[in-house]
Design a protein around this motif. Structure first.
Motif, PDB file in Angstrom:
ATOM      1  N   ARG A 201      35.029  -0.305  -4.038  1.00  0.00           N
ATOM      2  CA  ARG A 201      33.841  -1.258  -4.363  1.00  0.00           C
ATOM      3  C   ARG A 201      33.311  -1.719  -3.313  1.00  0.00           C
ATOM      4  O   ARG A 201      32.090  -2.062  -3.394  1.00  0.00           O
ATOM      5  CB  ARG A 201      34.387  -2.137  -5.486  1.00  0.00           C
ATOM      6  CG  ARG A 201      34.766  -1.470  -6.777  1.00  0.00           C
ATOM      7  CD  ARG A 201      34.916  -2.327  -7.777  1.00  0.00           C
ATOM      8  NE  ARG A 201      35.361  -1.565  -9.162  1.00  0.00           N
ATOM      9  CZ  ARG A 201      35.407  -1.957 -10.510  1.00  0.00           C
ATOM     10  NH1 ARG A 201      35.439  -3.374 -10.301  1.00  0.00           N
ATOM     11  NH2 ARG A 201      35.670  -0.961 -11.403  1.00  0.00           N
ATOM     12  N   ALA A 202      34.033  -2.482  -2.311  1.00  0.00           N
ATOM     13  CA  ALA A 202      33.528  -3.031  -1.112  1.00  0.00           C
ATOM     14  C   ALA A 202      32.609  -1.953  -0.188  1.00  0.00           C
ATOM     15  O   ALA A 202      31.542  -2.376   0.066  1.00  0.00           O
ATOM     16  CB  ALA A 202      34.562  -3.487  -0.357  1.00  0.00           C
ATOM     17  N   LEU A 203      33.074  -0.911   0.003  1.00  0.00           N
ATOM     18  CA  LEU A 203      32.415   0.246   0.768  1.00  0.00           C
ATOM     19  C   LEU A 203      31.154   0.598  -0.092  1.00  0.00           C
ATOM     20  O   LEU A 203      30.241   0.627   0.540  1.00  0.00           O
ATOM     21  CB  LEU A 203      33.127   1.488   0.649  1.00  0.00           C
ATOM     22  CG  LEU A 203      34.440   1.513   1.857  1.00  0.00           C
ATOM     23  CD1 LEU A 203      35.141   2.765   1.863  1.00  0.00           C
ATOM     24  CD2 LEU A 203      33.806   1.097   3.297  1.00  0.00           C
ATOM     25  N   ALA A 204      31.316   0.624  -1.337  1.00  0.00           N
ATOM     26  CA  ALA A 204      30.005   0.972  -2.118  1.00  0.00           C
ATOM     27  C   ALA A 204      28.921  -0.286  -2.233  1.00  0.00           C
ATOM     28  O   ALA A 204      27.598  -0.019  -2.210  1.00  0.00           O
ATOM     29  CB  ALA A 204      30.530   1.193  -3.729  1.00  0.00           C
ATOM     30  N   SER A 205      29.667  -1.394  -2.221  1.00  0.00           N
ATOM     31  CA  SER A 205      28.521  -2.659  -1.989  1.00  0.00           C
ATOM     32  C   SER A 205      27.726  -2.540  -0.835  1.00  0.00           C
ATOM     33  O   SER A 205      26.664  -2.922  -0.684  1.00  0.00           O
ATOM     34  CB  SER A 205      29.209  -3.908  -2.176  1.00  0.00           C
ATOM     35  OG  SER A 205      29.748  -3.861  -3.544  1.00  0.00           O
ATOM     36  N   LEU A 206      28.728  -2.206   0.237  1.00  0.00           N
ATOM     37  CA  LEU A 206      27.981  -2.057   1.725  1.00  0.00           C
ATOM     38  C   LEU A 206      26.967  -1.005   1.746  1.00  0.00           C
ATOM     39  O   LEU A 206      25.848  -1.253   2.424  1.00  0.00           O
ATOM     40  CB  LEU A 206      28.884  -1.989   2.694  1.00  0.00           C
ATOM     41  CG  LEU A 206      29.983  -3.052   2.941  1.00  0.00           C
ATOM     42  CD1 LEU A 206      30.964  -2.558   3.820  1.00  0.00           C
ATOM     43  CD2 LEU A 206      29.150  -4.345   3.614  1.00  0.00           C
ATOM     44  N   GLU A 207      27.273   0.124   0.999  1.00  0.00           N
ATOM     45  CA  GLU A 207      26.198   1.155   0.956  1.00  0.00           C
ATOM     46  C   GLU A 207      24.963   0.765   0.358  1.00  0.00           C
ATOM     47  O   GLU A 207      23.913   1.100   0.590  1.00  0.00           O
ATOM     48  CB  GLU A 207      26.775   2.285   0.472  1.00  0.00           C
ATOM     49  CG  GLU A 207      25.861   3.520   0.726  1.00  0.00           C
ATOM     50  CD  GLU A 207      26.330   4.859   0.266  1.00  0.00           C
ATOM     51  OE1 GLU A 207      26.001   5.904   0.733  1.00  0.00           O
ATOM     52  OE2 GLU A 207      27.672   4.757  -0.479  1.00  0.00           O
ATOM     53  N   MET A 208      25.078   0.049  -0.683  1.00  0.00           N
ATOM     54  CA  MET A 208      23.976  -0.612  -1.515  1.00  0.00           C
ATOM     55  C   MET A 208      22.905  -1.076  -0.718  1.00  0.00           C
ATOM     56  O   MET A 208      22.012  -1.017  -0.597  1.00  0.00           O
ATOM     57  CB  MET A 208      24.430  -1.191  -2.796  1.00  0.00           C
ATOM     58  CG  MET A 208      24.998  -0.281  -3.776  1.00  0.00           C
ATOM     59  SD  MET A 208      25.698  -1.407  -5.228  1.00  0.00           S
ATOM     60  CE  MET A 208      26.656  -0.546  -5.857  1.00  0.00           C
ATOM     61  N   PHE A 209      23.722  -2.277   0.129  1.00  0.00           N
ATOM     62  CA  PHE A 209      23.145  -3.193   0.922  1.00  0.00           C
ATOM     63  C   PHE A 209      22.361  -2.504   1.793  1.00  0.00           C
ATOM     64  O   PHE A 209      21.205  -2.610   2.245  1.00  0.00           O
ATOM     65  CB  PHE A 209      23.928  -4.117   1.572  1.00  0.00           C
ATOM     66  CG  PHE A 209      23.289  -4.986   2.677  1.00  0.00           C
ATOM     67  CD1 PHE A 209      22.668  -6.157   2.243  1.00  0.00           C
ATOM     68  CD2 PHE A 209      23.565  -4.730   3.923  1.00  0.00           C
ATOM     69  CE1 PHE A 209      22.007  -6.816   3.037  1.00  0.00           C
ATOM     70  CE2 PHE A 209      22.967  -5.730   4.870  1.00  0.00           C
ATOM     71  CZ  PHE A 209      22.052  -6.924   4.478  1.00  0.00           C
ATOM     72  N   ALA A 210      23.217  -1.224   2.433  1.00  0.00           N
ATOM     73  CA  ALA A 210      22.265  -0.604   3.609  1.00  0.00           C
ATOM     74  C   ALA A 210      21.199   0.251   3.084  1.00  0.00           C
ATOM     75  O   ALA A 210      20.176   0.407   3.869  1.00  0.00           O
ATOM     76  CB  ALA A 210      23.376   0.405   4.448  1.00  0.00           C
ATOM     77  N   GLY A 211      21.317   0.778   2.042  1.00  0.00           N
ATOM     78  CA  GLY A 211      20.246   1.604   1.460  1.00  0.00           C
ATOM     79  C   GLY A 211      18.933   0.779   1.302  1.00  0.00           C
ATOM     80  O   GLY A 211      17.810   1.036   1.536  1.00  0.00           O
ATOM     81  N   VAL A 212      19.055  -0.631   0.668  1.00  0.00           N
ATOM     82  CA  VAL A 212      17.946  -1.441   0.721  1.00  0.00           C
ATOM     83  C   VAL A 212      17.280  -1.940   1.677  1.00  0.00           C
ATOM     84  O   VAL A 212      16.098  -1.902   1.810  1.00  0.00           O
ATOM     85  CB  VAL A 212      18.757  -2.771  -0.642  1.00  0.00           C
ATOM     86  CG1 VAL A 212      17.329  -3.794  -0.434  1.00  0.00           C
ATOM     87  CG2 VAL A 212      18.877  -2.416  -1.733  1.00  0.00           C
ATOM     88  N   MET A 213      18.114  -2.233   2.660  1.00  0.00           N
ATOM     89  CA  MET A 213      17.721  -2.902   3.898  1.00  0.00           C
ATOM     90  C   MET A 213      16.939  -1.538   4.975  1.00  0.00           C
ATOM     91  O   MET A 213      15.976  -1.685   5.431  1.00  0.00           O
ATOM     92  CB  MET A 213      18.788  -3.487   4.913  1.00  0.00           C
ATOM     93  CG  MET A 213      19.519  -4.476   4.290  1.00  0.00           C
ATOM     94  SD  MET A 213      18.358  -5.839   3.686  1.00  0.00           S
ATOM     95  CE  MET A 213      17.870  -6.216   5.542  1.00  0.00           C
ATOM     96  N   TYR A 214      17.417  -0.508   4.689  1.00  0.00           N
ATOM     97  CA  TYR A 214      16.829   0.767   5.118  1.00  0.00           C
ATOM     98  C   TYR A 214      15.540   0.970   4.878  1.00  0.00           C
ATOM     99  O   TYR A 214      14.460   1.338   5.671  1.00  0.00           O
ATOM    100  CB  TYR A 214      17.802   1.908   4.997  1.00  0.00           C
ATOM    101  CG  TYR A 214      17.131   3.249   5.825  1.00  0.00           C
ATOM    102  CD1 TYR A 214      17.148   3.423   7.148  1.00  0.00           C
ATOM    103  CD2 TYR A 214      16.468   4.245   5.160  1.00  0.00           C
ATOM    104  CE1 TYR A 214      16.558   4.444   7.667  1.00  0.00           C
ATOM    105  CE2 TYR A 214      15.892   5.516   5.370  1.00  0.00           C
ATOM    106  CZ  TYR A 214      15.813   5.528   7.110  1.00  0.00           C
ATOM    107  OH  TYR A 214      15.544   6.478   7.448  1.00  0.00           O
ATOM    108  N   ILE A 215      15.218   0.978   3.621  1.00  0.00           N
ATOM    109  CA  ILE A 215      13.981   1.047   2.891  1.00  0.00           C
ATOM    110  C   ILE A 215      12.999  -0.094   3.376  1.00  0.00           C
ATOM    111  O   ILE A 215      11.980   0.160   3.668  1.00  0.00           O
ATOM    112  CB  ILE A 215      14.127   1.216   1.254  1.00  0.00           C
ATOM    113  CG1 ILE A 215      14.838   2.365   0.916  1.00  0.00           C
ATOM    114  CG2 ILE A 215      12.605   1.193   0.605  1.00  0.00           C
ATOM    115  CD1 ILE A 215      14.232   3.858   1.417  1.00  0.00           C
ATOM    116  N   ALA A 216      13.790  -1.208   3.266  1.00  0.00           N
ATOM    117  CA  ALA A 216      12.919  -2.276   3.537  1.00  0.00           C
ATOM    118  C   ALA A 216      12.573  -2.646   4.960  1.00  0.00           C
ATOM    119  O   ALA A 216      11.174  -3.000   5.223  1.00  0.00           O
ATOM    120  CB  ALA A 216      13.415  -3.779   3.121  1.00  0.00           C
ATOM    121  N   ILE A 217      13.344  -2.117   5.821  1.00  0.00           N
ATOM    122  CA  ILE A 217      13.031  -2.392   7.183  1.00  0.00           C
ATOM    123  C   ILE A 217      11.954  -1.167   7.931  1.00  0.00           C
ATOM    124  O   ILE A 217      11.214  -1.222   8.530  1.00  0.00           O
ATOM    125  CB  ILE A 217      14.118  -2.731   7.989  1.00  0.00           C
ATOM    126  CG1 ILE A 217      14.768  -4.234   7.525  1.00  0.00           C
ATOM    127  CG2 ILE A 217      13.925  -3.144   9.505  1.00  0.00           C
ATOM    128  CD1 ILE A 217      16.115  -4.864   8.173  1.00  0.00           C
TER     129      ILE A 217
END
Length: 233
Positions: A201-217
Motif C-alpha cells: 500500500r505504501a508503494l501504491a500510494s507513492l505511485e498515485m502521488f507520482a502519477g498526479v505530480m507527473y501530470i501536474a508538472i
C-alpha cells in the motif's frame, strides 16, 4: 523561375526527422508498448520466461541509450544495469530463480533513474520538440514499469501483498502487477488487483502521488509551452 521541388524531398526530410538515432525515447516507448502485447504469451512456459528475460535485457539496453541522451550521468545507469543483467541471466539461464527479485529491484531502480533523466530532459529548455513529446510517453511507461518491478519484489519478499477478485490467494503474475501499476499511475481505478500488505500500500500510494505530480508538472508544462508557441507565431 526556380526548379520544381524534388517530389521525394519532403518524405526524405520526414524520414530524417524520424531517424532512429534522433528519437531514442520513441523507440523505447514503441518497444515497451509492443511488450504489453507480448508479455501474456511469454510467461506461460519455460521458453516464454526465457524470452521474457531476454526481452527485458533488450529494454534495459534501450533505457541505457535514453539515459545517455538525457542530462543524467550515464555511468550511474551502467552501474545499475550491469548487475541487473548479470542477475537476470543467472536467474533465467543459470537455474537460480531466487535471484530474480534482486534483478527486478535493480531494474526498478534503473527505470526510475531513466524516468528522472527524461523529466530533466523535458524541463531543461522552453522548446517542445517531437522527441520531447515522445519522451513524455516514454516517461509514463518507465514509471509504470518501475513500480511494477517494485510490486514484484514486494510480493516476493512479503507473500500475500496483493489480492484480486479472481483467485485471491495465489501470487499475482507480472502482467497483473503491470496492469495494477498502469491503473494506479493513471488514476483510472479499473484494476481488480489490490495492495494488501503495508509495504504494497505504501508503494501504491507513492505511485498515485507520482502519477498526479507527473501530470501536474511535466505534461501541463509541455501543453503550456506548445500553446504559447502557437500563440506567439
Amino acid at each position: 523561375m526556380g526548379s520544381a521541388p524534388d517530389a521525394l524531398s519532403i518524405p526524405r526530410q520526414l524520414l530524417r526527422s524520424l531517424s532512429l538515432g534522433r528519437h531514442p525515447s520513441g523507440i523505447l516507448l514503441a518497444v515497451q508498448l509492443i511488450g504489453l502485447l507480448l508479455y501474456p504469451v511469454m510467461v506461460g512456459t519455460a521458453i516464454g520466461r526465457t524470452l521474457f528475460g531476454a526481452f527485458g535485457i533488450v529494454v534495459l539496453m534501450l533505457v541505457l541509450w535514453v539515459i545517455k541522451r538525457s542530462p543524467t550521468v550515464s555511468w550511474v545507469g551502467w552501474l545499475i544495469a550491469i548487475p541487473a543483467i548479470a542477475l537476470s541471466l543467472l536467474a533465467n539461464l543459470g537455474g537460480q530463480p531466487r535471484l530474480l527479485p534482486f534483478s527486478y529491484l535493480l531494474e526498478s531502480a534503473l527505470y526510475f533513474y531513466a524516468a528522472f533523466g527524461l523529466i530533466a530532459y523535458m524541463l531543461e529548455d522552453t522548446r517542445v520538440t517531437i522527441d520531447e513529446l515522445l519522451a513524455a510517453g516514454a516517461t509514463f511507461t518507465l514509471l509504470a514499469w518501475a513500480f511494477a518491478f517494485a510490486y514484484v519484489v514486494c510480493q516476493a519478499w512479503v507473500p500475500g501483498s496483493f489480492g484480486a477478485a479472481v483467485e485471491p490467494e495465489r501470487a499475482r503474475t507480472w502482467i497483473e502487477l503491470l496492469f495494477l501499476s498502469f491503473t494506479t499511475l493513471s488514476a483510472t481505478g479499473l484494476g481488480d488487483v489490490i495492495p494488501l500488505s503495508p509495504m504494497a500500500r505504501a508503494l501504491a500510494s507513492l505511485e498515485m502521488f507520482a502519477g498526479v505530480m507527473y501530470i501536474a508538472i511535466v505534461v501541463s508544462r509541455l501543453i503550456a509551452l506548445t500553446v504559447n508557441r502557437r500563440q506567439s507565431s
